[in-house]
Design an enzyme around this catalytic site. Sequence first.
Site, PDB file in Angstrom:
ATOM      1  N   CYS A 105      -8.410 -10.593 -21.948  1.00  0.00           N
ATOM      2  CA  CYS A 105      -9.769 -11.012 -21.582  1.00  0.00           C
ATOM      3  C   CYS A 105     -10.810 -10.542 -22.586  1.00  0.00           C
ATOM      4  O   CYS A 105     -11.942 -10.210 -22.226  1.00  0.00           O
ATOM      5  CB  CYS A 105     -10.127 -10.501 -20.187  1.00  0.00           C
ATOM      6  SG  CYS A 105      -8.854 -10.801 -18.964  1.00  0.00           S
ATOM      7  N   PHE A 245       2.050  -0.262  -0.592  1.00  0.00           N
ATOM      8  CA  PHE A 245       2.451   0.696   0.444  1.00  0.00           C
ATOM      9  C   PHE A 245       1.980   0.255   1.833  1.00  0.00           C
ATOM     10  O   PHE A 245       1.471   1.063   2.612  1.00  0.00           O
ATOM     11  CB  PHE A 245       1.937   2.100   0.124  1.00  0.00           C
ATOM     12  CG  PHE A 245       2.836   2.866  -0.798  1.00  0.00           C
ATOM     13  CD1 PHE A 245       4.109   3.240  -0.395  1.00  0.00           C
ATOM     14  CD2 PHE A 245       2.419   3.201  -2.068  1.00  0.00           C
ATOM     15  CE1 PHE A 245       4.951   3.940  -1.253  1.00  0.00           C
ATOM     16  CE2 PHE A 245       3.251   3.902  -2.937  1.00  0.00           C
ATOM     17  CZ  PHE A 245       4.522   4.272  -2.524  1.00  0.00           C
ATOM     18  N   ILE A 246       2.169  -1.038   2.135  1.00  0.00           N
ATOM     19  CA  ILE A 246       1.786  -1.552   3.457  1.00  0.00           C
ATOM     20  C   ILE A 246       2.914  -1.212   4.419  1.00  0.00           C
ATOM     21  O   ILE A 246       3.926  -1.919   4.497  1.00  0.00           O
ATOM     22  CB  ILE A 246       1.537  -3.072   3.407  1.00  0.00           C
ATOM     23  CG1 ILE A 246       0.531  -3.409   2.301  1.00  0.00           C
ATOM     24  CG2 ILE A 246       1.029  -3.573   4.758  1.00  0.00           C
ATOM     25  CD1 ILE A 246       0.410  -4.890   2.023  1.00  0.00           C
ATOM     26  N   GLY A 248       3.627   0.420   8.416  1.00  0.00           N
ATOM     27  CA  GLY A 248       3.056   0.889   9.671  1.00  0.00           C
ATOM     28  C   GLY A 248       1.597   0.502   9.769  1.00  0.00           C
ATOM     29  O   GLY A 248       1.237  -0.664   9.696  1.00  0.00           O
ATOM     30  N   ASP A 249       0.745   1.527   9.905  1.00  0.00           N
ATOM     31  CA  ASP A 249      -0.692   1.264  10.038  1.00  0.00           C
ATOM     32  C   ASP A 249      -1.476   1.781   8.842  1.00  0.00           C
ATOM     33  O   ASP A 249      -2.652   2.108   8.950  1.00  0.00           O
ATOM     34  CB  ASP A 249      -1.224   1.895  11.331  1.00  0.00           C
ATOM     35  CG  ASP A 249      -1.049   3.407  11.362  1.00  0.00           C
ATOM     36  OD1 ASP A 249      -0.377   3.958  10.452  1.00  0.00           O
ATOM     37  OD2 ASP A 249      -1.568   4.051  12.295  1.00  0.00           O
TER      38      ASP A 249
END
Length: 261
Positions: A105, A245-246, A248-249
């Site tokens: 860019c 790192f998705i 659980g919550d």
Amino acid sequence: MDIVSHQKIRRFEAGTFQEIESSVATEYPLTIYVNDQELVTIVCTPEYLEDLVVGFLTSEGIVRGPRDINSVDIIEATGHAKVSANFVNKFNAKYRGKRYITSCCGKSRENFYFQSDASLVNVKQNGNLQLTTDMIFRLMEKFEQNSATFHQTGGVHNAALCSSAEIIYSRMDIGRHNALDKIYGRALQDGTSTEDKAIIFSGRISSEILVKTAKLGCGIILSRSAPTELAINMAEELNITTVGFIRGDRLNVYSGFERIT
């Protein structure tokens, strides 16, 4: 053609060996010919092969899209894909795998390693897709439900194209690039816009996967795993949101924070 085979193995568990039958991902070499000229052999999972061919040729800049392709003939018995095209970018076909480092860019950071990537990736414009954390958790749950072959074999990569509410396409392959090319090929043939969509990916977000996401035109990529440093740098310059790192919550947002609320 079967995408999974069953092999007799010996498993060691609880101090003893036992003979069991295990599911193993099928590996299939597909050689692509464009206008009777051999281009490349891709080792892949033998399903959605036309999607793979169309997505690969477009993402590599060999063709500009389905409008340049007259026909795709998949010959499963011999592992050949014969493509008739009315336009072929001979430069990208010739230099597709040539190593090439350039600044991204217009900045000084050296990010692109292949000449075709440098010419095909543009800065992502801000679209209207924004995701809440609750949306992300729900999408990831649906993604896991569509990952039966991954859980069965442990030997494939999963990818999906999604809106804020649902998964539109889900594809898996032994090759991580292939899974994304299959999604791209299907979206191109269906005329599905990717600009207001997100990618979900089963593995780590490497710089190569980030480039694939940019080529697809998506502004968000979600994963259970983490991005690499180079992928984050490229995402910042290309205006792509990376979420990893998705589990659980919880989740981590590494770039493009404004798209996640």
